[in-house]
Design an enzyme around this catalytic site. Structure first.
Site, PDB file in Angstrom:
ATOM      1  N   ALA A 111       1.306  -1.097   0.037  1.00 24.63           N
ATOM      2  CA  ALA A 111      -0.217  -0.310   0.113  1.00 24.63           C
ATOM      3  C   ALA A 111       0.728   1.082  -0.010  1.00 24.63           C
ATOM      4  CB  ALA A 111      -1.144   0.103   1.193  1.00 24.63           C
ATOM      5  N   THR A 161       1.625   5.098   0.418  1.00 26.04           N
ATOM      6  CA  THR A 161       2.043   6.836   1.054  1.00 26.04           C
ATOM      7  C   THR A 161       2.549   7.970  -0.079  1.00 26.04           C
ATOM      8  OG1 THR A 161       4.139   6.617   1.595  1.00 26.04           O
ATOM      9  CG2 THR A 161       2.869   5.019   3.211  1.00 26.04           C
ATOM     10  N   ILE A 178       4.563  -1.043   3.470  1.00 23.08           N
ATOM     11  CA  ILE A 178       4.051   0.301   3.124  1.00 23.08           C
ATOM     12  C   ILE A 178       5.220  -0.109   2.159  1.00 23.08           C
ATOM     13  CG2 ILE A 178       4.463   2.503   4.546  1.00 23.08           C
ATOM     14  CD1 ILE A 178       2.234   0.271   4.972  1.00 23.08           C
ATOM     15  N   LYS A 179       4.940   0.725   1.058  1.00 25.91           N
ATOM     16  CA  LYS A 179       5.156   1.455  -0.176  1.00 25.91           C
ATOM     17  C   LYS A 179       5.587   2.833   0.337  1.00 25.91           C
ATOM     18  CE  LYS A 179       4.612   0.392  -4.658  1.00 25.91           C
ATOM     19  NZ  LYS A 179       3.896   0.200  -5.644  1.00 25.91           N
ATOM     20  N   ILE A 180       7.247   3.239   0.488  1.00 25.87           N
ATOM     21  CA  ILE A 180       7.465   4.429   0.559  1.00 25.87           C
ATOM     22  C   ILE A 180       8.833   4.628  -0.169  1.00 25.87           C
ATOM     23  CG2 ILE A 180       9.393   5.803   1.873  1.00 25.87           C
ATOM     24  CD1 ILE A 180       7.120   4.716   4.253  1.00 25.87           C
TER      25      ILE A 180
END
Length: 214
Positions: free
Chosen positions: A56, A58, A82-84
């Site tokens: 998912a 950000t 978490i995609k950063i």
């Protein structure tokens, strides 16, 4: 090599899951917009279907906003990754989340040095975009080879997740190089099963079967 499907379309994801072809899912705002549904609802539906990592993304570029979004997504399901974005601020976010046991995927990565930073920060995955490199007359798969060599040199645990895959040759080359994961659009996953000689062979078997006395 693990297969993730790069999609926010539940029908596509379910089809691939039922065939046993995927190990996880990656999403992004563009895919969510195409699906035309609330992002949280999409993630919940995917988590109810797929038993594997679900990335998912950000969208905040400041650390406070990035972490706020990360914690929100992480609460949706234990499999959320978490995609950063690959920025120096993003690396702070990766380190913070990694220290708390939250898995991360560093996205929009285009160089071996960026991938090295992601591994140093403790990312679970790094996503080099091979197709977009090809678009500007670079060889995207050369980057995957460089990252594989660097990670193997120093035994980094960060997994190479090949992204921006455009065709079956990208998938084959990623597997030959030893990438950990390829995230693949639904259309390309279907192409992997296709070969003209397979079609000819099936057609011949059917015709020969019809010749057998019944």
């Amino acid at each position: 090599m693990k297969f993730f499907i790069d999609s926010a379309d539940i029908k596509e994801i379910q089809d691939c899951w039922e065939m046993g072809l995927i190990d996880g899912v990656t999403t992004n705002p563009s895919l969510a917009a195409k699906a035309g549904r609330k992002y949280d609802d999409i993630l919940k539906d995917i988590a109810g279907l797929v038993e594997g990592p679900i990335s998912a993304e950000t969208i905040s570029l400041d650390l406070e906003g990035m972490l706020k979004e990360a914690y929100h997504f992480a609460k949706i399901h234990k499999n959320i990754v978490i995609k950063i974005p690959m920025t120096l601020t993003g690396m702070k976010g990766v380190k913070k989340l990694a220290s708390e046991g939250i898995k991360t995927n560093v996205t929009v990565t285009f160089s071996a040095n960026q991938a090295l930073l992601a591994a140093k920060a403790g990312a679970t995955y790094v996503s080099p975009f091979v197709g977009r490199l090809d678009d500007i007359s670079e060889v995207g798969m050369d980057l995957i080879q460089d990252i594989r060599t660097i990670y193997d040199n120093y035994d980094f645990k960060t997994q190479i997740l090949v992204a921006s895959i455009r065709h079956p040759i990208h998938v084959r080359d990623a597997a030959l190089i030893g990438a950990d994961v390829a995230t693949i659009p639904y259309s390309v996953i279907k192409q992997l099963a296709q070969h003209p000689l397979t079609d000819i062979g099936i057609e011949k078997f059917i015709k020969d079967w019809e010749k057998i006395p019944k």
